[in-house]
Design an enzyme around this catalytic site. Structure first.
Site, PDB file in Angstrom:
ATOM      1  CB  ILE A  12      -0.986  -0.021   1.278  1.00  0.00           C
ATOM      2  CG1 ILE A  12      -1.480  -0.817   1.055  1.00  0.00           C
ATOM      3  CG2 ILE A  12      -2.029   1.231   1.283  1.00  0.00           C
ATOM      4  CD1 ILE A  12      -2.864  -1.559   2.368  1.00  0.00           C
ATOM      5  CG  ASN A  32      11.510  -3.144   8.089  1.00  0.00           C
ATOM      6  OD1 ASN A  32      11.215  -3.221   7.118  1.00  0.00           O
ATOM      7  ND2 ASN A  32      10.944  -3.177   9.648  1.00  0.00           N
ATOM      8  CG  PHE A  73       1.646   2.653   4.270  1.00  0.00           C
ATOM      9  CD1 PHE A  73       0.889   2.609   3.987  1.00  0.00           C
ATOM     10  CD2 PHE A  73       2.576   4.173   3.960  1.00  0.00           C
ATOM     11  CE1 PHE A  73      -0.515   3.988   3.392  1.00  0.00           C
ATOM     12  CE2 PHE A  73       1.444   5.751   3.090  1.00  0.00           C
ATOM     13  CZ  PHE A  73       0.160   5.273   3.333  1.00  0.00           C
ATOM     14  CB  ALA A  74       6.293   0.450   8.924  1.00  0.00           C
ATOM     15  CB  SER A 117      -7.170  -3.018   9.800  1.00  0.00           C
ATOM     16  OG  SER A 117      -7.594  -4.234   9.572  1.00  0.00           O
ATOM     17  CE1 TYR A 141      -2.225  -6.102  11.487  1.00  0.00           C
ATOM     18  CE2 TYR A 141      -4.773  -6.309  10.953  1.00  0.00           C
ATOM     19  CZ  TYR A 141      -3.580  -5.889  10.506  1.00  0.00           C
ATOM     20  OH  TYR A 141      -3.816  -4.972   9.588  1.00  0.00           O
ATOM     21  CE  LYS A 145      -2.462  -2.621  11.694  1.00  0.00           C
ATOM     22  NZ  LYS A 145      -1.127  -0.891  10.333  1.00  0.00           N
TER      23      LYS A 145
END
Ligand code: UDP
Length: 329
Positions: A12, A32, A73-74, A117, A141, A145
């Site tokens: 993205i 990275n 975005f990482a 998300s 996960y 977020k």
């Protein structure tokens, strides 16, 4: 504007970099390269390779480059892996984000855009998902977020940070120019897996569950094009000028497609058949998840250029046709 894109070599992030350039902004990338692809970066762009959680690395970049907005975005994004190794996810997605925010505070950069998300809404039975529903993530996960979203609220109140959280539904498709696209290792997403099965790069696609309470028994998801997602971010820049601004937007088309509909679309677009079989449900999958995108449409004047699954799959197909092995292979 000068924008630091953290994770700018990822799926993205790399699409957002192209959209930023097209809109006349100056993106700078930190990555990275754990999952990012060097070949996704346009020539001539400034790229810093390193750890977003290392303040000694990020703060001088923020200062030297006179960054105005940070886009993040990482994140790690494999739901299953987050369950088997939650510390890895809390370290990357939460702890390193805390350090990135600290570096911004030290460098007096106070505008932040966060990739969130739709999974933060958990197993909500209320569809479509609008912004006012309670946050109730159920995977590590999703919780990472949700935790960052909550932290951003505190930072806005305490330090005057201005931020936007964009809750992505199923990010998919590829830049129609055909030079960048989706290349995950391992790949777990439906559209690339279906395309690879059609192309004979996989034996078959396994459909996870056929007895969901949906019209055809397979899960409904809201597939939204990466370029549409990217343009929503850019449309929020103006609103972030006022210190302490807090924005939350659910980004999907609002028009869900079932797994079988996606398979049928890949077959129609490619002219090939997608070998598939039915298997058991995948743990953690909800029957349906789709957005009510009106807030982004009305407040950001967000224009959805790829409103249906066919237009999205067409761009994904073009990418896979021209890059059968993805980047760098
Ligand atoms: N899916 C499937 N087979 C696969 C991969 C995905 O049936 O090999 C289904 C999955 O159960 C979900 C939908 O496709 O209903 C989209 O899954 P994906 O992993 O792409 O995104 P998610 O919705 O999990 O974020």
């Amino acid at each position: 504007m000068k924008i630091l894109v953290v994770g700018g070599a990822g799926y993205i992030g790399s699409h957002c970099v192209r959209q930023l350039l097209a809109a006349g902004h100056q993106p700078i990338i930190i990555d990275n390269f754990v999952y990012g692809h060097r070949d996704s970066i346009p020539e001539g762009l400034t790229v810093y390779e390193g750890d977003m959680g290392d303040i000694a690395f990020t703060q001088p970049i923020l200062e030297k480059e006179q960054v105005e907005i940070v886009m993040h975005f990482a994140a790690f994004a494999y739901v299953g892996e987050s369950t088997s190794d939650p510390l890895k996810y809390y370290d990357n997605n939460v702890a390193k984000t805390v350090h990135l925010l600290q570096a911004m505070r030290n460098a007096n950069v106070n505008r932040f855009i966060f990739s969130s998300s739709c999974t933060i809404f958990g197993e909500s039975s209320k569809m479509p998902l609008h912004e006012d529903l309670p946050l109730q993530a159920f995977s590590p996960y999703g919780q990472t977020k949700q935790d960052v979203e909550v932290l951003l609220g505190y930072c806005a109140k305490a330090y005057g940070l201005s931020y936007a959280c964009f809750r992505y539904f199923n990010a998919s498709g590829a830049d129609p120019e055909g030079t960048i696209g989706e290349d995950h290792d391992p790949e777990t997403h439906l559209i690339p897996l279906a395309i690879q099965a059609a192309r004979g790069q996989r034996d078959k696609l396994v459909i996870f569950g056929m007895d969901y309470p949906t019209p055809d028994g397979t899960c409904l998801r809201d597939y939204v094009h990466v370029n549409d997602l990217s343009r929503a971010h850019i449309a929020a820049f103006d609103k972030l000028k006022t210190p302490g601004t807090e924005l939350h937007y659910n980004l999907g088309t609002g028009k869900p497609a079932s797994v079988l509909e996606v398979i049928n679309t890949v077959e129609a677009v490619s002219g090939l058949s997608v070998p598939h079989e039915f298997g058991p449900r995948r743990p953690g999958d909800v029957p349906a998840a789709y957005a009510y995108p009106e807030k982004a449409i009305s407040e950001l004047n967000w224009q959805i250029e790829f409103p249906d699954i066919k237009s999205i799959v067409e761009t994904a197909w073009k990418w896979h046709e021209s890059h059968p092995n993805g980047f760098e292979k």
